[in-house]
Scaffold this active site. Structure first.
Site, PDB file in Angstrom:
ATOM      1  N   ASP A 186      13.134 -31.248  31.826  1.00  0.00           N
ATOM      2  CA  ASP A 186      13.186 -29.777  31.799  1.00  0.00           C
ATOM      3  C   ASP A 186      12.606 -29.196  33.087  1.00  0.00           C
ATOM      4  O   ASP A 186      13.148 -28.240  33.654  1.00  0.00           O
ATOM      5  CB  ASP A 186      12.378 -29.224  30.617  1.00  0.00           C
ATOM      6  CG  ASP A 186      12.993 -29.575  29.276  1.00  0.00           C
ATOM      7  OD1 ASP A 186      14.218 -29.804  29.219  1.00  0.00           O
ATOM      8  OD2 ASP A 186      12.233 -29.633  28.288  1.00  0.00           O
TER       9      ASP A 186
ATOM     10  N   GLU B   7      19.847 -31.561  20.328  1.00  0.00           N
ATOM     11  CA  GLU B   7      19.176 -30.406  20.912  1.00  0.00           C
ATOM     12  C   GLU B   7      20.117 -29.201  20.844  1.00  0.00           C
ATOM     13  O   GLU B   7      21.301 -29.318  21.108  1.00  0.00           O
ATOM     14  CB  GLU B   7      18.801 -30.662  22.379  1.00  0.00           C
ATOM     15  CG  GLU B   7      17.651 -31.631  22.537  1.00  0.00           C
ATOM     16  CD  GLU B   7      16.977 -31.575  23.917  1.00  0.00           C
ATOM     17  OE1 GLU B   7      17.288 -30.661  24.709  1.00  0.00           O
ATOM     18  OE2 GLU B   7      16.142 -32.453  24.174  1.00  0.00           O
TER      19      GLU B   7
ATOM     20  N   HIS C 221      15.706 -23.990  24.129  1.00  0.00           N
ATOM     21  CA  HIS C 221      16.338 -25.210  23.620  1.00  0.00           C
ATOM     22  C   HIS C 221      15.349 -25.919  22.726  1.00  0.00           C
ATOM     23  O   HIS C 221      14.161 -25.600  22.708  1.00  0.00           O
ATOM     24  CB  HIS C 221      16.871 -26.097  24.740  1.00  0.00           C
ATOM     25  CG  HIS C 221      15.841 -26.820  25.548  1.00  0.00           C
ATOM     26  ND1 HIS C 221      15.104 -26.219  26.534  1.00  0.00           N
ATOM     27  CD2 HIS C 221      15.432 -28.114  25.506  1.00  0.00           C
ATOM     28  CE1 HIS C 221      14.293 -27.116  27.079  1.00  0.00           C
ATOM     29  NE2 HIS C 221      14.457 -28.282  26.475  1.00  0.00           N
TER      30      HIS C 221
ATOM     31  N   HIS D 171      13.610 -29.446  20.867  1.00  0.00           N
ATOM     32  CA  HIS D 171      13.217 -30.855  20.958  1.00  0.00           C
ATOM     33  C   HIS D 171      13.048 -31.344  19.525  1.00  0.00           C
ATOM     34  O   HIS D 171      11.925 -31.340  19.010  1.00  0.00           O
ATOM     35  CB  HIS D 171      11.900 -30.999  21.727  1.00  0.00           C
ATOM     36  CG  HIS D 171      12.001 -30.756  23.192  1.00  0.00           C
ATOM     37  ND1 HIS D 171      10.893 -30.661  24.011  1.00  0.00           N
ATOM     38  CD2 HIS D 171      13.078 -30.602  24.002  1.00  0.00           C
ATOM     39  CE1 HIS D 171      11.289 -30.455  25.263  1.00  0.00           C
ATOM     40  NE2 HIS D 171      12.609 -30.414  25.284  1.00  0.00           N
TER      41      HIS D 171
HETATM   42 ZN   LIG Z   1      13.752 -30.073  26.860  1.00  0.00          ZN
END
Ligand SMILES: [Zn+2]
Length: 134
Positions: free
Chosen positions: A93, A26, A80, A82
């Site tokens: 999250d 990530e 961010h 995935h």
């Molecule tokens: Zn996430």
């Protein structure tokens, strides 16, 4: 409550390139600007170095916050990726959302990177519209 975020194509591409370089971990970073308009993308190292989790390097995050403040901007978003999905904010999250900002999630649709924005509050994620401009 913020329901939209405006980004330039360049900012969009900067984030895309960053998360693509981190794959299959990530990638993450911050979005700074004014009045829902992003003016700066700041990359932050994912200290977790994980394909399913991100933890911003605390020193880099602090430096970024200092930079944002000294430039008279506001923290508007956190992004961010995935790399293996999902295309929405994960349970983690939602549980760990610490800032009232737009959470931008990058995910892959086949091999193409896409992003969606979410506002996370009181344990719920609601979608925020992302405006991409020149
Ligand atoms: Zn996430």
């Amino acid at each position: 409550m913020k329901r939209q975020l405006t980004l330039s194509k360049n900012h969009w591409q900067e984030m895309l390139d960053h998360v693509d370089r981190q794959v299959s971990l990530e990638g993450c970073g911050l979005l700074a600007g004014k009045n829902d308009r992003v003016e700066k993308v700041i990359f932050v190292r994912n200290q977790a170095q994980s394909p399913a989790r991100f933890v911003m390097d605390p020193y880099e995050q602090l430096q970024a916050f200092d930079w944002i403040e000294s430039n008279g901007l506001d923290l508007l978003g956190i992004f961010h990726s995935h790399p293996a999905g999902p295309e929405t904010a994960s349970v983690t999250d939602i549980a760990e959302a610490a800032y009232e900002v737009v959470h931008l999630i990058w995910f892959r649709d086949q091999s193409r990177w896409q992003a969606r924005g979410f506002w996370i509050e009181n344990g719920y994620a609601t979608e925020v519209s992302l405006q991409i401009v020149e």
